[in-house]
Design a protein around this motif. Sequence first.
Motif, PDB file in Angstrom:
ATOM      1  N   ALA A 135       0.674  -1.131   0.133  1.00 13.61           N
ATOM      2  CA  ALA A 135      -0.198  -0.024  -0.140  1.00 13.61           C
ATOM      3  C   ALA A 135       0.790   1.456   0.177  1.00 13.61           C
ATOM      4  O   ALA A 135       0.661   2.283  -0.590  1.00 13.61           O
ATOM      5  N   HIS A 136       1.758   1.297   0.834  1.00 11.16           N
ATOM      6  CA  HIS A 136       2.841   2.394   0.790  1.00 11.16           C
ATOM      7  C   HIS A 136       3.521   2.543  -0.520  1.00 11.16           C
ATOM      8  O   HIS A 136       3.731   3.830  -0.931  1.00 11.16           O
ATOM      9  N   ALA A 137       4.055   1.510  -1.135  1.00 11.07           N
ATOM     10  CA  ALA A 137       4.638   1.499  -2.384  1.00 11.07           C
ATOM     11  C   ALA A 137       3.849   2.056  -3.549  1.00 11.07           C
ATOM     12  O   ALA A 137       4.405   2.613  -4.301  1.00 11.07           O
ATOM     13  N   LEU A 138       2.509   1.563  -3.394  1.00  9.55           N
ATOM     14  CA  LEU A 138       1.662   1.930  -4.373  1.00  9.55           C
ATOM     15  C   LEU A 138       1.238   3.466  -4.403  1.00  9.55           C
ATOM     16  O   LEU A 138       0.472   3.892  -5.304  1.00  9.55           O
ATOM     17  N   GLY A 139       1.476   4.142  -3.343  1.00 11.15           N
ATOM     18  CA  GLY A 139       1.323   5.674  -2.959  1.00 11.15           C
ATOM     19  C   GLY A 139       0.194   5.997  -2.392  1.00 11.15           C
ATOM     20  O   GLY A 139      -0.152   7.144  -2.270  1.00 11.15           O
ATOM     21  N   ALA A 140      -0.477   4.930  -1.527  1.00 15.06           N
ATOM     22  CA  ALA A 140      -1.633   5.181  -0.876  1.00 15.06           C
ATOM     23  C   ALA A 140      -1.282   5.852   0.391  1.00 15.06           C
ATOM     24  O   ALA A 140      -0.343   5.565   1.003  1.00 15.06           O
ATOM     25  N   HIS A 141      -2.409   6.461   0.997  1.00 14.14           N
ATOM     26  CA  HIS A 141      -2.228   6.773   2.536  1.00 14.14           C
ATOM     27  C   HIS A 141      -2.648   5.392   3.326  1.00 14.14           C
ATOM     28  O   HIS A 141      -3.804   5.126   3.372  1.00 14.14           O
ATOM     29  N   THR A 142      -1.698   4.884   3.979  1.00 13.89           N
ATOM     30  CA  THR A 142      -1.661   3.772   4.707  1.00 13.89           C
ATOM     31  C   THR A 142      -2.026   3.610   6.257  1.00 13.89           C
ATOM     32  O   THR A 142      -1.224   4.314   6.953  1.00 13.89           O
ATOM     33  N   VAL A 143      -3.108   3.190   6.639  1.00 12.16           N
ATOM     34  CA  VAL A 143      -3.445   3.043   7.889  1.00 12.16           C
ATOM     35  C   VAL A 143      -3.338   1.383   8.517  1.00 12.16           C
ATOM     36  O   VAL A 143      -4.050   0.851   7.829  1.00 12.16           O
ATOM     37  N   VAL A 144      -2.603   1.087   9.463  1.00 10.94           N
ATOM     38  CA  VAL A 144      -2.771  -0.141  10.058  1.00 10.94           C
ATOM     39  C   VAL A 144      -3.748  -0.079  11.376  1.00 10.94           C
ATOM     40  O   VAL A 144      -3.577   0.913  12.233  1.00 10.94           O
TER      41      VAL A 144
ATOM     42  N   LEU B 119       7.263  -0.162   8.714  1.00 16.08           N
ATOM     43  CA  LEU B 119       7.107  -1.079   7.495  1.00 16.08           C
ATOM     44  C   LEU B 119       6.291  -0.048   6.340  1.00 16.08           C
ATOM     45  O   LEU B 119       6.153  -0.592   5.407  1.00 16.08           O
ATOM     46  N   GLY B 120       6.039   1.173   6.940  1.00 20.76           N
ATOM     47  CA  GLY B 120       5.518   2.203   5.627  1.00 20.76           C
ATOM     48  C   GLY B 120       3.921   2.717   6.137  1.00 20.76           C
ATOM     49  O   GLY B 120       3.431   3.585   5.338  1.00 20.76           O
ATOM     50  N   ALA B 121       3.366   2.443   7.325  1.00 18.47           N
ATOM     51  CA  ALA B 121       2.237   2.992   7.583  1.00 18.47           C
ATOM     52  C   ALA B 121       2.326   4.444   7.904  1.00 18.47           C
ATOM     53  O   ALA B 121       3.165   4.860   8.468  1.00 18.47           O
ATOM     54  N   ASP B 122       1.351   5.075   7.571  1.00 21.02           N
ATOM     55  CA  ASP B 122       1.145   6.415   7.867  1.00 21.02           C
ATOM     56  C   ASP B 122       0.445   6.769   9.308  1.00 21.02           C
ATOM     57  O   ASP B 122       0.832   7.946   9.914  1.00 21.02           O
ATOM     58  N   GLU B 123      -0.358   6.200   9.547  1.00 22.28           N
ATOM     59  CA  GLU B 123      -0.893   6.117  10.888  1.00 22.28           C
ATOM     60  C   GLU B 123      -1.143   4.795  11.405  1.00 22.28           C
ATOM     61  O   GLU B 123      -1.301   3.801  10.545  1.00 22.28           O
ATOM     62  N   VAL B 124      -1.435   4.521  12.832  1.00 25.76           N
ATOM     63  CA  VAL B 124      -1.730   3.445  13.287  1.00 25.76           C
ATOM     64  C   VAL B 124      -2.883   3.431  14.298  1.00 25.76           C
ATOM     65  O   VAL B 124      -2.840   4.517  15.043  1.00 25.76           O
ATOM     66  N   VAL B 125      -3.995   2.541  14.355  1.00 28.45           N
ATOM     67  CA  VAL B 125      -5.294   2.928  14.882  1.00 28.45           C
ATOM     68  C   VAL B 125      -5.099   1.695  15.835  1.00 28.45           C
ATOM     69  O   VAL B 125      -5.324   0.413  15.316  1.00 28.45           O
TER      70      VAL B 125
END
Length: 353
Positions: A198-207, A221-227
């Motif tokens: 998801a990160h490499a594809l350019g998406a805003h990534t939330v785990v 690993l590339g997450a923009d946010e963790v919930v």
Amino acid sequence: MYRARAYSASSSTSPLASDTIARREPTGRDVQIEILYCGVCHSDLHYVRDEWHDAMPAVYPCVPGHEIIGRVTRTGPDVGALRAGDLVGVGCLVDSDHDCPNCREGLEQFCPNMVLTYGSPDSHGTAPVTYGGYSDSVVVDERFVVRIPSNLDPAAAAPLLCAGITTYSPMRHWRVGPGKKVGVVGLGGLGHMGVKFAHALGAHTVVFTTSESKRDDAIRLGADEVVLSKDANRMKAHAGSFDFILDCVSANHDVNSYINLLTRDGNLTLVGAPEKPLPVAAFALIFGRRSLSGSPIGGIAETQEMFDFCGQHRITSDVEVIPIQKINEAYDRLLRSDVKYRFCIDMASLRSE
């Protein structure tokens, strides 16, 4: 026919142990591969212990393993592009009927006559069923062999053949990319690959995770946010905002809490496989025209596309490399989720026995 070294299980309660198995000589479009590494998937454990008896009863002796990386050693007379010495991979499939609508579209994973790498009837008559990659060699139709980019660590590339393509395929299908908000539920063997893609594809990534201790790793690993999914206020703050959510959890959980996070026309795809059915609230889907779907692996062409993408972005799985002699210990650790994030067997250990 020749004999290959392998580790097999003789029953659902016996440990995996050293064995020899029959392999066919390469003919026609076959390639013989010296196996260098084989990833360990939770599916291997399920099959060995006959936990999927109703859908896929185990046949013993069984040799699991469908995340195979190796080098071509011999080729049949009709093989086209592959040559001895090529670094290649074999995933969950080793054959199909080649002629059904799914195969003609490059979607061999949906072929009604697909042949799994282990546990499927062996149409060549070499053995009762196909034997997998916990072995020193394998013979496979070249059409089910993919090339591995030379800049990838082969041990860390092995799990891409299952965990990788299982998470990459639905993201490509649902057009994950820049401008999209993507959620990944669960940070395990599948989830950690979902975050990377998801990160490499350019998406805003939330785990989404139940464990605060996984926050730092998710960011690494590339997450923009963790919930934390147990935090109702944080979950509510994300309501109606996700274009796509990849659900990697195999345990029973509340899928509706994630469906409610989807935007209009958003999709949640299941790649984890909970043992029991998950209750789904119809209104959560109806209002918002949201969809809930599932996805297995990808076809062979898409698997090659994934490896090319991984080579470009230097993406591999996080692995713990083990000798084959520790496979039973690894299975016990899998049950305790005691690995970050996949085991991979170094097959040099088998040849040293």
